[in-house]
Design a protein around this motif. Structure first.
Motif, mmCIF file in Angstrom:
data_model
loop_
_atom_site.group_PDB
_atom_site.id
_atom_site.type_symbol
_atom_site.label_atom_id
_atom_site.label_comp_id
_atom_site.label_asym_id
_atom_site.label_seq_id
_atom_site.Cartn_x
_atom_site.Cartn_y
_atom_site.Cartn_z
ATOM 1 N N GLY A 97 0.830 -1.192 0.000
ATOM 2 C CA GLY A 97 0.000 0.000 0.000
ATOM 3 C C GLY A 97 0.862 1.238 0.000
ATOM 4 O O GLY A 97 2.042 1.193 -0.371
ATOM 5 N N GLY A 98 0.286 2.357 0.419
ATOM 6 C CA GLY A 98 1.066 3.587 0.457
ATOM 7 C C GLY A 98 2.262 3.469 1.370
ATOM 8 O O GLY A 98 3.389 3.785 0.993
ATOM 9 N N LEU A 99 2.040 2.979 2.596
ATOM 10 C CA LEU A 99 3.116 2.882 3.581
ATOM 11 C C LEU A 99 3.042 1.607 4.408
ATOM 12 O O LEU A 99 3.623 1.538 5.487
ATOM 13 C CB LEU A 99 3.074 4.100 4.521
ATOM 14 N N HIS A 100 2.324 0.600 3.929
ATOM 15 C CA HIS A 100 2.303 -0.670 4.659
ATOM 16 C C HIS A 100 2.185 -1.828 3.680
ATOM 17 O O HIS A 100 1.883 -1.639 2.491
ATOM 18 C CB HIS A 100 1.172 -0.699 5.685
ATOM 19 N N ASN A 101 2.460 -3.035 4.186
ATOM 20 C CA ASN A 101 2.512 -4.216 3.327
ATOM 21 C C ASN A 101 1.907 -5.416 4.030
ATOM 22 O O ASN A 101 1.827 -5.471 5.251
ATOM 23 C CB ASN A 101 3.960 -4.562 2.973
ATOM 24 N N MET A 102 1.536 -6.416 3.204
ATOM 25 C CA MET A 102 1.030 -7.685 3.695
ATOM 26 C C MET A 102 1.736 -8.827 2.960
ATOM 27 O O MET A 102 2.016 -8.727 1.761
ATOM 28 C CB MET A 102 -0.479 -7.804 3.458
ATOM 29 N N ALA A 103 1.994 -9.898 3.690
ATOM 30 C CA ALA A 103 2.531 -11.123 3.103
ATOM 31 C C ALA A 103 1.604 -12.266 3.489
ATOM 32 O O ALA A 103 1.235 -12.413 4.661
ATOM 33 C CB ALA A 103 3.951 -11.390 3.608
ATOM 34 N N LEU A 104 1.215 -13.078 2.509
ATOM 35 C CA LEU A 104 0.257 -14.164 2.703
ATOM 36 C C LEU A 104 0.974 -15.499 2.737
ATOM 37 O O LEU A 104 1.765 -15.813 1.840
ATOM 38 C CB LEU A 104 -0.770 -14.149 1.573
ATOM 39 N N THR A 105 0.709 -16.301 3.766
ATOM 40 C CA THR A 105 1.346 -17.609 3.887
ATOM 41 C C THR A 105 0.557 -18.673 3.133
ATOM 42 O O THR A 105 -0.605 -18.479 2.772
ATOM 43 C CB THR A 105 1.472 -18.037 5.358
ATOM 44 N N GLN A 106 1.189 -19.816 2.945
ATOM 45 C CA GLN A 106 0.571 -20.910 2.214
ATOM 46 C C GLN A 106 -0.691 -21.430 2.910
ATOM 47 O O GLN A 106 -1.616 -21.919 2.257
ATOM 48 C CB GLN A 106 1.586 -22.044 2.039
ATOM 49 N N ASP A 107 -0.752 -21.296 4.228
ATOM 50 C CA ASP A 107 -1.934 -21.764 4.946
ATOM 51 C C ASP A 107 -2.956 -20.658 5.193
ATOM 52 O O ASP A 107 -3.861 -20.792 6.010
ATOM 53 C CB ASP A 107 -1.551 -22.432 6.271
ATOM 54 N N GLY A 108 -2.809 -19.528 4.470
ATOM 55 C CA GLY A 108 -3.832 -18.499 4.493
ATOM 56 C C GLY A 108 -3.769 -17.503 5.627
ATOM 57 O O GLY A 108 -4.776 -16.877 5.966
ATOM 58 N N LYS A 109 -2.592 -17.298 6.210
ATOM 59 C CA LYS A 109 -2.427 -16.315 7.280
ATOM 60 C C LYS A 109 -1.633 -15.115 6.758
ATOM 61 O O LYS A 109 -0.938 -15.209 5.748
ATOM 62 C CB LYS A 109 -1.731 -16.927 8.497
ATOM 63 N N LEU A 110 -1.731 -13.980 7.472
ATOM 64 C CA LEU A 110 -1.108 -12.743 7.022
ATOM 65 C C LEU A 110 -0.062 -12.232 8.003
ATOM 66 O O LEU A 110 -0.237 -12.334 9.222
ATOM 67 C CB LEU A 110 -2.174 -11.654 6.833
ATOM 68 N N TRP A 111 1.010 -11.672 7.436
ATOM 69 C CA TRP A 111 2.027 -10.965 8.204
ATOM 70 C C TRP A 111 2.052 -9.530 7.678
ATOM 71 O O TRP A 111 1.934 -9.304 6.467
ATOM 72 C CB TRP A 111 3.401 -11.613 8.034
ATOM 73 N N SER A 112 2.220 -8.555 8.576
ATOM 74 C CA SER A 112 2.147 -7.155 8.175
ATOM 75 C C SER A 112 3.297 -6.338 8.736
ATOM 76 O O SER A 112 3.881 -6.687 9.766
ATOM 77 C CB SER A 112 0.811 -6.549 8.635
ATOM 78 N N TRP A 113 3.603 -5.225 8.047
ATOM 79 C CA TRP A 113 4.583 -4.269 8.538
ATOM 80 C C TRP A 113 4.363 -2.929 7.849
ATOM 81 O O TRP A 113 3.728 -2.841 6.811
ATOM 82 C CB TRP A 113 6.018 -4.768 8.326
ATOM 83 N N GLY A 114 4.864 -1.860 8.488
ATOM 84 C CA GLY A 114 4.698 -0.510 7.949
ATOM 85 C C GLY A 114 3.906 0.373 8.897
ATOM 86 O O GLY A 114 3.708 0.054 10.066
ATOM 87 N N VAL A 115 3.445 1.506 8.390
ATOM 88 C CA VAL A 115 2.726 2.477 9.205
ATOM 89 C C VAL A 115 1.431 1.881 9.751
ATOM 90 O O VAL A 115 0.667 1.258 9.015
ATOM 91 C CB VAL A 115 2.432 3.749 8.384
ATOM 92 N N ASN A 116 1.194 2.118 11.030
ATOM 93 C CA ASN A 116 0.023 1.550 11.695
ATOM 94 C C ASN A 116 -0.840 2.644 12.342
ATOM 95 O O ASN A 116 -1.578 2.385 13.286
ATOM 96 C CB ASN A 116 0.470 0.549 12.768
ATOM 97 N N ASP A 117 -0.755 3.859 11.804
ATOM 98 C CA ASP A 117 -1.436 4.998 12.412
ATOM 99 C C ASP A 117 -2.942 4.780 12.548
ATOM 100 O O ASP A 117 -3.534 5.124 13.557
ATOM 101 C CB ASP A 117 -1.192 6.269 11.591
ATOM 102 N N GLN A 118 -3.562 4.240 11.493
ATOM 103 C CA GLN A 118 -5.000 3.959 11.533
ATOM 104 C C GLN A 118 -5.274 2.458 11.595
ATOM 105 O O GLN A 118 -6.256 1.972 11.048
ATOM 106 C CB GLN A 118 -5.697 4.591 10.325
#
Length: 435
Positions: A97-118
């Motif tokens: 996204g503008g300032l954050h990201n998502m990574a999707l695992t093979q078993d359907g879970k998400l990992w995130s990093w970046g701005v968390n203001d909202q």
């Protein structure tokens, strides 16, 4: 997609959006679909969203707002750098996204990093390091999208979860009529059998298995395909149909939207000030409802996405078209105005006529950031072009990339890239060992 909200504390910034994306009988084959099952339900979901072989995630560009995921001390990377913390997480898809990201695992879970203001990360904790998104234990995510201050996840049973908030030109608009900021993933009510999603800066599109398109979020630039009265802007936070039928894929730019029908024809609506909806008339500043892109009617498309004010479209046979704003070489054509053009709006540095981008091999996937683009070839090579001051093109220099440039880097020398994701000031890729 797509987005550009920047923190006021960022050391470097570019354009900020907080201050103020037919013919029956043609032998077109719709984007390939994979049948997934969850309990007794069965839905068609885009095969392109699911990578069979887990890979490693690499990031490059500007990271002073935590968007690289490489730790608080890494504020920029000129070339792709591995996010080692994700190497053993079986990552199969990525989104920026503008300032954050998502990574999707093979078993359907998400990992995130970046701005968390909202609360765009869907969790608490360190912004600079990837950590698991909370509240999705009982669902399997198959696709994820990142807007500016919102994240959207599609599950294997056709439901949509969102968290964060939408913004308007006046500031925070809200997550829904009932909630201003949603801290953890929550299901979008009254949406089911969804097979594809797309995110703009502050709006979302969802495609049903029957080919209908729903939109919600901020509608100030007609990106929702319906008129939102200013005094009732919160009405835009409720998903409603845009009236299109027979669609097989959706896409979005920052303030404009797209849908591809079963015959591979591209349709657009929303902001058109630079011709980013494919309407070459400089007086057509907005396209209020779904309209075919007549200049592209002879082609068959599998994907179409936008940045802040430009658009990139991918054909079935791997050609790439560009149109819209071009002052930072967003279109990769090597020029910022059509040679010899007498377009009265040419001072805006726009190429309104959809034009094939030369110098590219057959492309299988595109991802459009705010003012730059990544294109993935069928051989697993990445080509980048556009705004370069933030190093998001991976060319190692703080200057614009005028024409498609093949991405190189020591850490990816023996890799084949399988996924690309372009953000506001950065890029991420997913790669596997070369065969």
């Amino acid at each position: 997609m797509l987005s550009y909200r920047y923190r006021p504390s960022a050391a470097k910034t570019s354009t900020s959006t907080s201050s103020k994306k037919r013919s029956a009988g043609v032998d077109f084959v719709a984007p390939r679909l994979r049948k997934l099952r969850s309990g007794s339900s069965s839905l068609d979901l885009p095969l392109a969203t699911i990578e069979k072989t887990p890979g490693k995630v690499y990031a490059f560009g500007t990271g002073d707002c935590a968007q690289l995921g490489l730790g608080e001390s890494v504020l920029s990377r000129k070339k792709p750098a591995n996010l080692a913390v994700l190497n053993d997480k079986n990552i199969v898809d990525i989104a920026a996204g503008g300032l954050h990201n998502m990574a999707l695992t093979q078993d359907g879970k998400l990992w995130s990093w970046g701005v968390n203001d909202q609360r765009t990360l869907g969790r608490s904790g360190d912004e600079f390091t990837p950590l698991p998104v909370e509240g999705l234990d009982d669902v399997k995510v198959v696709k994820v999208g990142c807007s500016d201050s919102l994240t959207v996840a599609l599950t294997d049973d056709g439901h949509v979860y969102t968290w964060g908030t939408f913004r308007s030109a006046e500031g925070i608009l809200g997550h829904s009529k009932e909630k201003e900021v949603q801290e953890l993933p929550t299901v979008v009510p009254n949406l089911q059998k969804i097979v594809d999603i797309a995110t703009g800066t502050d709006h979302v599109l969802a495609l049903t298995s029957s080919g209908q398109v729903y939109s919600w979020g901020n509608g100030q630039q007609m990106q929702l395909g319906r008129r939102i009265v200013a005094r009732r802007m919160l009405n835009g936070l409720t998903p409603e149909s845009v009236g299109a039928k027979g669609m097989v894929r959706v896409g979005a730019g920052s303030y404009h939207s797209f849908a591809i029908d079963k015959d591979g024809k591209a349709n657009a609506w929303g902001l058109n000030t630079y011709g980013q909806c494919g309407d070459e008339n400089p007086k057509a500043e907005n396209i209020p409802s779904v309209a075919p892109i007549e200049a592209l009617e002879e082609e068959r498309f599998v994907d179409i996405q936008g940045g802040e004010h430009h658009t990139i479209a991918l054909t079935k046979d791997g050609k790439v078209y560009g149109f819209g704003r071009s002052d930072s070489h967003q279109l990769g054509l090597g020029y910022t105005e059509t040679p010899g053009s007498e377009d009265p709006a040419s001072h805006k540095k726009a190429i309104r006529k959809p034009t094939v981008i030369p110098g590219l091999p057959a492309i299988q996937e595109i991802s459009v950031g705010g003012n730059h683009t990544l294109a993935l070839s069928k051989e697993g090579d990445v080509y980048a072009w556009g705004f370069g001051e933030m190093l998001a093109c991976g060319n190692g220099e703080e200057k614009d990339v005028e024409t498609p440039l093949k991405l190189k880097g020591q850490q990816i020398e023996n890799c084949r890239v399988v996924k690309v994701a372009a953000g506001g000031q950065h890029s991420i890729i997913l790669a596997v060992p070369a065969e």
